[in-house]
Design an enzyme around this catalytic site. Structure first.
Site, PDB file in Angstrom:
ATOM      1  N   HIS A  95       0.950  -0.923  -0.105  1.00  0.00           N
ATOM      2  CA  HIS A  95       0.318   0.281   0.058  1.00  0.00           C
ATOM      3  C   HIS A  95       1.303   1.541   0.506  1.00  0.00           C
ATOM      4  CE1 HIS A  95      -2.729   2.732   2.468  1.00  0.00           C
ATOM      5  NE2 HIS A  95      -3.487   2.388   1.080  1.00  0.00           N
TER       6      HIS A  95
ATOM      7  N   HIS B  67      -0.718  10.233  -2.800  1.00  0.00           N
ATOM      8  CA  HIS B  67      -2.216   9.882  -2.545  1.00  0.00           C
ATOM      9  C   HIS B  67      -2.876  11.142  -2.319  1.00  0.00           C
ATOM     10  CE1 HIS B  67      -5.072   9.645   0.537  1.00  0.00           C
ATOM     11  NE2 HIS B  67      -5.275   8.135   0.146  1.00  0.00           N
TER      12      HIS B  67
HETATM   13  O1  G3P Z   1      -6.616   1.665  -2.472  1.00  0.00           O
HETATM   14  C1  G3P Z   1      -6.648   0.703  -0.769  1.00  0.00           C
HETATM   15  C2  G3P Z   1      -6.534   1.835  -0.296  1.00  0.00           C
HETATM   16  O2  G3P Z   1      -5.200   2.139  -0.376  1.00  0.00           O
HETATM   17  C3  G3P Z   1      -7.485   3.417  -0.054  1.00  0.00           C
HETATM   18  O3  G3P Z   1      -7.236   4.181   0.429  1.00  0.00           O
HETATM   19  O4  G3P Z   1      -6.687   6.460   0.853  1.00  0.00           O
HETATM   20  O5  G3P Z   1      -5.430   4.682   1.731  1.00  0.00           O
HETATM   21  O6  G3P Z   1      -5.918   4.705  -1.054  1.00  0.00           O
HETATM   22  P1  G3P Z   1      -5.475   5.308   0.497  1.00  0.00           P
HETATM   23 CA    CA Z   2      -4.870   3.533  -2.734  1.00  0.00          CA
END
Ligand code: G3P
Ligand code: CA
Length: 319
Positions: A40, A82
């Site tokens: 992530h 992000h």
């Molecule tokens: O894309 C999966 C997860 O990353 C969603 O949350 O806010 O970290 O992009 P975010």
């Molecule tokens: Ca994400």
């Protein structure tokens, strides 16, 4: 066990299935019987998110896929960030002190530096690593092309298109730019590069529908957050998602509260990918590995987004 084992283990089943002329990925988009480790924002527990350092470390730690969130610059270049603004993860306040805009959320007013206000050349002057730690000073915001070049052949790529509707209002077409970029790299078809499968994710159902209309044949995953309308999380909701996506990706809280949704998703032909597992927030679990193990092997989800790809449990807990 060596990293090359995991890379080969990921690549071989995909290649074998493709050569046999069978459906490439199942259910939804993953090789049958294999739990999937998605880094992530890279290995973002250990290195500044979405930097080369974070992506490289994710690969070293055995991630099956690396996730870039995608925003767009003023001159239409996809960049790995992000947030829609630059101030949290770069030194933009220092480099461009006069270019903040006032934004009011509720009663709170603050200055923000939107990505879409800056050209790529301007963004490349920013430091994207020092906020995380002095040893990362000099890390830069990466373009999507630089991310592909860093990851290709070593892991899959799992891009999330961020705020496409907001960019469309500025005349920037993020979904089309993504497809153009994947095409240019020969990654726009399932199985095009068995060592680098690509899956696209979005919180916007309409954007996924549009990707299909634009001819995208890659697997699509619909993200569902805690504030999303509850009727998505139902047997009928899963069948509606299946009309425009191959997988559903709820927050882990949704599955904790409604564990039967995994069964509903499977019945509709969707894979289930949970977000987000991080060592800094593991709720009632003793650690992030135990938390991932619970959802992967007791709740039987297919895949997880994690900031800690090195803690991904490849096997259920031994008896
Ligand atoms: O894309 C999966 C997860 O990353 C969603 O949350 O806010 O970290 O992009 P975010
Ligand atoms: Ca994400």
């Amino acid at each position: 066990m060596s990293l090359s084992f995991f890379r080969t283990a990921l690549a071989l089943p995909l290649a074998t299935i493709a050569l046999a002329g069978l459906p490439l990925l199942t259910p939804g988009q993953y090789p049958r019987g294999r739990k999937i480790n998605i880094a992530h924002r890279g290995a973002s527990a250990y290195a500044p998110e979405h930097t080369l350092a974070a992506y490289r470390l994710a690969i070293e730690q055995g991630a099956d896929y690396v996730e870039p969130d995608l925003q767009m610059t003023k001159d239409g270049v996809l960049v790995c960030l992000h947030d829609a603004t630059l101030e949290r993860t770069t030194n933009v306040r220092t480099v461009y002190p006069d270019r903040g805009r006032m934004e009011t959320i509720g009663r709170e007013a603050r200055s923000v530096w939107p990505v879409a206000d800056f050209t790529l050349e301007e963004i490349k002057r920013l430091d994207a690593g020092s906020w995380f730690g002095p040893q990362f000073a000099g890390e830069r915001v990466l373009t999507f092309q630089e991310m592909i070049d860093a990851v290709r052949g070593q892991a899959g790529i799992y891009p999330e298109i961020k705020h496409p509707a907001r960019y469309a209002a500025l005349g920037l077409d993020l979904p089309r730019a993504l497809l153009d970029s994947l095409k240019k790299n020969g990654l726009d078809r399932p199985g095009a590069d068995p060592r680098t499968p690509v899956i696209i994710q979005s919180f916007e159902a309409d954007s996924l529908r549009r990707l299909r209309r634009l001819g995208c044949r890659l697997p699509l995953v619909f993200l569902v957050d805690d504030e999303a309308p509850g009727d998505w999380i139902s047997p009928a909701g899963m069948r509606r998602i299946r009309r425009f996506a191959d997988g559903v990706s709820p927050s882990k809280r949704i599955v904790a509260q409604t564990p039967e949704m995994v069964r509903w998703a499977r019945a509709a032909g969707l894979s289930v990918t949970l977000y987000t597992f991080k060592s800094s927030a593991t709720g009632d679990f003793p650690d992030v590995e135990a938390e991932m193990r619970h959802f992967l092997y007791e709740r039987d989800v297919d895949a997880v987004f994690t900031n800690n790809p090195d803690r991904f449990p490849r096997q259920p807990r031994p008896e």
